[in-house]
Design a protein around this motif. Structure first.
Motif, PDB file in Angstrom:
ATOM      1  N   PHE A  86       0.836  -1.210   0.000  1.00 50.67           N
ATOM      2  CA  PHE A  86       0.000   0.000   0.000  1.00 50.67           C
ATOM      3  C   PHE A  86       0.867   1.255   0.000  1.00 50.67           C
ATOM      4  CE2 PHE A  86      -2.283   3.276   2.489  1.00 50.67           C
ATOM      5  CZ  PHE A  86      -3.385   3.461   1.665  1.00 50.67           C
ATOM      6  N   VAL A  87       1.890   1.278   0.838  1.00 47.62           N
ATOM      7  CA  VAL A  87       2.770   2.440   0.935  1.00 47.62           C
ATOM      8  C   VAL A  87       3.444   2.730  -0.405  1.00 47.62           C
ATOM      9  CG1 VAL A  87       4.937   3.267   1.968  1.00 47.62           C
ATOM     10  CG2 VAL A  87       3.170   2.239   3.419  1.00 47.62           C
ATOM     11  N   HIS A  88       3.831   1.676  -1.113  1.00 46.99           N
ATOM     12  CA  HIS A  88       4.550   1.840  -2.375  1.00 46.99           C
ATOM     13  C   HIS A  88       3.626   1.902  -3.593  1.00 46.99           C
ATOM     14  CE1 HIS A  88       8.732   1.466  -0.943  1.00 46.99           C
ATOM     15  NE2 HIS A  88       8.181   0.784   0.044  1.00 46.99           N
ATOM     16  N   GLY A  89       2.322   1.840  -3.359  1.00 42.49           N
ATOM     17  CA  GLY A  89       1.389   1.911  -4.469  1.00 42.49           C
ATOM     18  C   GLY A  89       1.271   0.628  -5.264  1.00 42.49           C
ATOM     19  N   PHE A  90       1.751  -0.482  -4.691  1.00 45.90           N
ATOM     20  CA  PHE A  90       1.647  -1.788  -5.353  1.00 45.90           C
ATOM     21  C   PHE A  90       0.260  -2.359  -5.030  1.00 45.90           C
ATOM     22  CE2 PHE A  90       2.376  -6.389  -5.695  1.00 45.90           C
ATOM     23  CZ  PHE A  90       3.026  -6.465  -6.915  1.00 45.90           C
ATOM     24  N   PRO A  91      -0.592  -2.581  -6.022  1.00 47.97           N
ATOM     25  CA  PRO A  91      -2.018  -2.836  -5.762  1.00 47.97           C
ATOM     26  C   PRO A  91      -2.352  -4.270  -5.357  1.00 47.97           C
ATOM     27  CG  PRO A  91      -1.627  -2.827  -8.116  1.00 47.97           C
ATOM     28  CD  PRO A  91      -0.303  -2.497  -7.472  1.00 47.97           C
ATOM     29  N   PHE A  92      -1.779  -4.715  -4.237  1.00 52.13           N
ATOM     30  CA  PHE A  92      -2.073  -6.058  -3.735  1.00 52.13           C
ATOM     31  C   PHE A  92      -2.144  -5.977  -2.212  1.00 52.13           C
ATOM     32  CE2 PHE A  92      -1.248 -10.597  -2.846  1.00 52.13           C
ATOM     33  CZ  PHE A  92      -2.063 -11.198  -3.783  1.00 52.13           C
ATOM     34  N   PHE A  93      -3.322  -5.638  -1.715  1.00 49.91           N
ATOM     35  CA  PHE A  93      -3.550  -5.519  -0.278  1.00 49.91           C
ATOM     36  C   PHE A  93      -5.041  -5.725  -0.025  1.00 49.91           C
ATOM     37  CE2 PHE A  93      -3.152  -1.298  -2.230  1.00 49.91           C
ATOM     38  CZ  PHE A  93      -4.416  -0.768  -2.012  1.00 49.91           C
ATOM     39  N   CYS A  94      -5.402  -5.911   1.227  1.00 49.42           N
ATOM     40  CA  CYS A  94      -6.793  -6.252   1.514  1.00 49.42           C
ATOM     41  C   CYS A  94      -7.144  -5.969   2.968  1.00 49.42           C
ATOM     42  CB  CYS A  94      -7.044  -7.731   1.208  1.00 49.42           C
ATOM     43  SG  CYS A  94      -6.162  -8.864   2.317  1.00 49.42           S
ATOM     44  N   VAL A  95      -8.425  -6.098   3.256  1.00 43.05           N
ATOM     45  CA  VAL A  95      -8.952  -6.092   4.617  1.00 43.05           C
ATOM     46  C   VAL A  95      -9.314  -7.532   4.964  1.00 43.05           C
ATOM     47  CG1 VAL A  95     -10.748  -5.208   6.158  1.00 43.05           C
ATOM     48  CG2 VAL A  95      -9.942  -3.802   4.246  1.00 43.05           C
ATOM     49  N   SER A  96      -8.911  -7.990   6.149  1.00 42.97           N
ATOM     50  CA  SER A  96      -9.223  -9.354   6.575  1.00 42.97           C
ATOM     51  C   SER A  96      -9.933  -9.314   7.922  1.00 42.97           C
ATOM     52  CB  SER A  96      -7.942 -10.185   6.688  1.00 42.97           C
ATOM     53  OG  SER A  96      -8.232 -11.494   7.140  1.00 42.97           O
ATOM     54  N   ILE A  97     -11.116  -9.938   7.982  1.00 44.80           N
ATOM     55  CA  ILE A  97     -11.922  -9.953   9.202  1.00 44.80           C
ATOM     56  C   ILE A  97     -12.419 -11.374   9.444  1.00 44.80           C
ATOM     57  CG2 ILE A  97     -13.988  -9.081  10.363  1.00 44.80           C
ATOM     58  CD1 ILE A  97     -13.793  -6.592   8.580  1.00 44.80           C
ATOM     59  N   ALA A  98     -12.191 -11.885  10.652  1.00 53.23           N
ATOM     60  CA  ALA A  98     -12.690 -13.214  11.032  1.00 53.23           C
ATOM     61  C   ALA A  98     -13.431 -13.111  12.358  1.00 53.23           C
ATOM     62  CB  ALA A  98     -11.530 -14.203  11.153  1.00 53.23           C
ATOM     63  N   LEU A  99     -14.339 -14.044  12.582  1.00 48.29           N
ATOM     64  CA  LEU A  99     -15.020 -14.173  13.870  1.00 48.29           C
ATOM     65  C   LEU A  99     -14.831 -15.586  14.372  1.00 48.29           C
ATOM     66  CD1 LEU A  99     -16.889 -13.207  16.158  1.00 48.29           C
ATOM     67  CD2 LEU A  99     -18.841 -13.860  14.723  1.00 48.29           C
ATOM     68  N   ALA A 100     -14.288 -15.713  15.580  1.00 45.72           N
ATOM     69  CA  ALA A 100     -14.101 -17.020  16.214  1.00 45.72           C
ATOM     70  C   ALA A 100     -15.081 -17.178  17.364  1.00 45.72           C
ATOM     71  CB  ALA A 100     -12.670 -17.158  16.725  1.00 45.72           C
ATOM     72  N   PHE A 101     -15.627 -18.379  17.485  1.00 47.89           N
ATOM     73  CA  PHE A 101     -16.506 -18.730  18.602  1.00 47.89           C
ATOM     74  C   PHE A 101     -15.807 -19.815  19.417  1.00 47.89           C
ATOM     75  CE2 PHE A 101     -19.955 -21.528  20.271  1.00 47.89           C
ATOM     76  CZ  PHE A 101     -20.460 -20.636  21.208  1.00 47.89           C
ATOM     77  N   LYS A 102     -15.459 -19.474  20.644  1.00 49.53           N
ATOM     78  CA  LYS A 102     -14.737 -20.377  21.533  1.00 49.53           C
ATOM     79  C   LYS A 102     -13.483 -20.941  20.856  1.00 49.53           C
ATOM     80  CE  LYS A 102     -18.765 -21.569  24.345  1.00 49.53           C
ATOM     81  NZ  LYS A 102     -19.628 -22.645  24.877  1.00 49.53           N
TER      82      LYS A 102
END
Length: 285
Positions: free
Chosen positions: A113-129
Motif C-alpha cells: 500500500f505504501v509503495h502503491g503496489f495494488p495487492f492488499f486487503c482487509v481481513s476480518i474473522a469471527l471465532a466462537f470459543k
C-alpha cells in the motif's frame, strides 16, 4: 445435462457475517481512497514492517462498526498489539478464551500500500470459543469480496470457490512470503529455495490473507510461510477449508488460530509440499 444457475450467497442484514462484509467493504473503500495520500508512515518491528495512519484509521472504523452491533464481543486487531512475534503470540493467548472474538487485519499488505503496489486487503474473522466461524477478505482494488462461513462454503460475489485441481506440486503455482521478521527470513528463504526447484512457479504477493483467498479460489495451488500472526491467517484459513483445501502447521497438525508456521494447499499436493519443506529444514519448529 443443463447446468443449474449459480445461487447468490445472500445474508441477512443483522447477522455477524453481514456485519463483517459491511465492515470490510467500508474500510476497503476508504483505504482505496487514501492510496497515494498517506499522512504518516512508521516502522514497527523492523524497516520491513510498516504501519500507517491508514492502518490505524481502518482498524478504528472496523472496531466501531463491530461494537455498534456486538458490544459484548472481544476484538483482536493488529494495530492494538505491540510489534514482534512474542507480543503477537501473547495477545492471541490472552484473547483465546473469549467466547466471541473478532480477529482483524485492517490492511494486510501495508508495504504494498505504501509503495502503491495494488495487492492488499482487509481481513476480518469471527471465532466462537477459539474456532473460526466467519471469514471475510476484501480486495478493494479488484473489488473482490471473498466470504466463508463454517459449514456453509466459501464464495466470491456469489460464486462458489473451489481449490485448484492440481495433482502434483510441479503443476502448481505456490505462494510464498518474505516475512518482515528478519529472524524468520532465513527459514523462509530455505523453503522458497527448495520449492523453486519443485513447483511450476512461485509468487510472493506480499499479503498473506490474499494468498489464502487465492488458494481458496483455485488461483494458487498452495502457500507456505513461517512466523505468521492470527490476523494474517484466521479468515483465509477458514476460506481454504470451506473450498475443499487443507491448512496445517508445518509439522502437519491441524490449523488453529495460534499457528504461526503454515502450509496451505488444495489438499492433493499437501503431503508433497510438507516433504519439501521438511527436507529443506524450513519448518520453523
Amino acid at each position: 445435462m443443463e447446468s443449474k444457475p449459480v445461487t447468490p450467497y445472500v445474508v441477512g442484514s443483522k447477522n455477524p457475517l453481514a456485519v463483517a462484509i459491511n465492515c470490510a467493504a467500508k474500510a476497503g473503500e476508504w483505504i482505496k481512497s487514501r492510496l497515494g495520500d498517506i499522512k504518516a508512515v512508521n516502522e514497527k518491528f523492523s524497516p520491513q514492517d510498516l504501519v500507517t495512519d491508514v492502518d490505524k484509521g481502518a482498524e478504528a472504523m472496523i472496531r466501531k462498526l463491530i461494537l455498534t452491533h456486538f458490544p459484548s464481543h472481544d476484538i483482536l486487531g493488529e494495530e492494538g498489539v505491540a510489534p514482534g512475534a512474542a507480543a503477537s503470540a501473547a495477545a492471541w493467548q490472552e484473547a483465546s478464551s473469549s467466547e466471541f472474538l473478532w480477529i482483524i487485519d485492517p490492511l494486510d499488505g501495508t508495504t504494498n500500500f505504501v509503495h502503491g503496489f495494488p495487492f492488499f486487503c482487509v481481513s476480518i474473522a469471527l471465532a466462537f470459543k477459539g474456532e473460526v466461524i466467519i471469514g471475510v477478505i476484501y480486495d478493494p482494488i479488484r473489488d473482490e469480496m471473498f466470504v466463508a462461513e463454517k459449514g456453509k462454503g466459501s464464495y466470491m460475489h456469489g460464486h462458489t470457490n473451489r481449490v485448484s485441481a492440481d495433482a502434483r506440486l510441479e503443476e502448481s503455482i505456490i505462494a510464498v512470503g518474505f516475512n518482515p521478521d528478519r529472524q524468520a527470513a532465513p527459514i523462509n528463504l530455505k523453503g522458497i529455495t527448495a520449492l523453486s526447484g519443485k513447483a511450476r512457479s512461485l509468487r510472493a504477493g506480499g499479503s498473506a490473507a490474499l494468498h489464502l483467498a487465492y488458494v481458496a479460489a483455485g488461483r494458487l495451488g498452495g502457500y507456505y510461510e513461517v512466523n505468521l500472526n492470527a490476523w494474517d491467517t484466521a479468515a483465509g484459513a477458514l476460506m481454504v477449508a470451506e473450498s475443499g483445501g487443507k491448512v496445517t502447521d508445518t509439522a502437519g497438525n491441524p490449523y488453529h488460530v495460534g499457528a504461526r508456521n503454515l502450509i496451505v494447499s488444495n489438499g492433493t499436493i499437501h503431503q508433497e509440499l510438507m516433504e519439501v519443506i521438511e527436507a529443506a529444514g524450513a519448518t520453523g519448529n
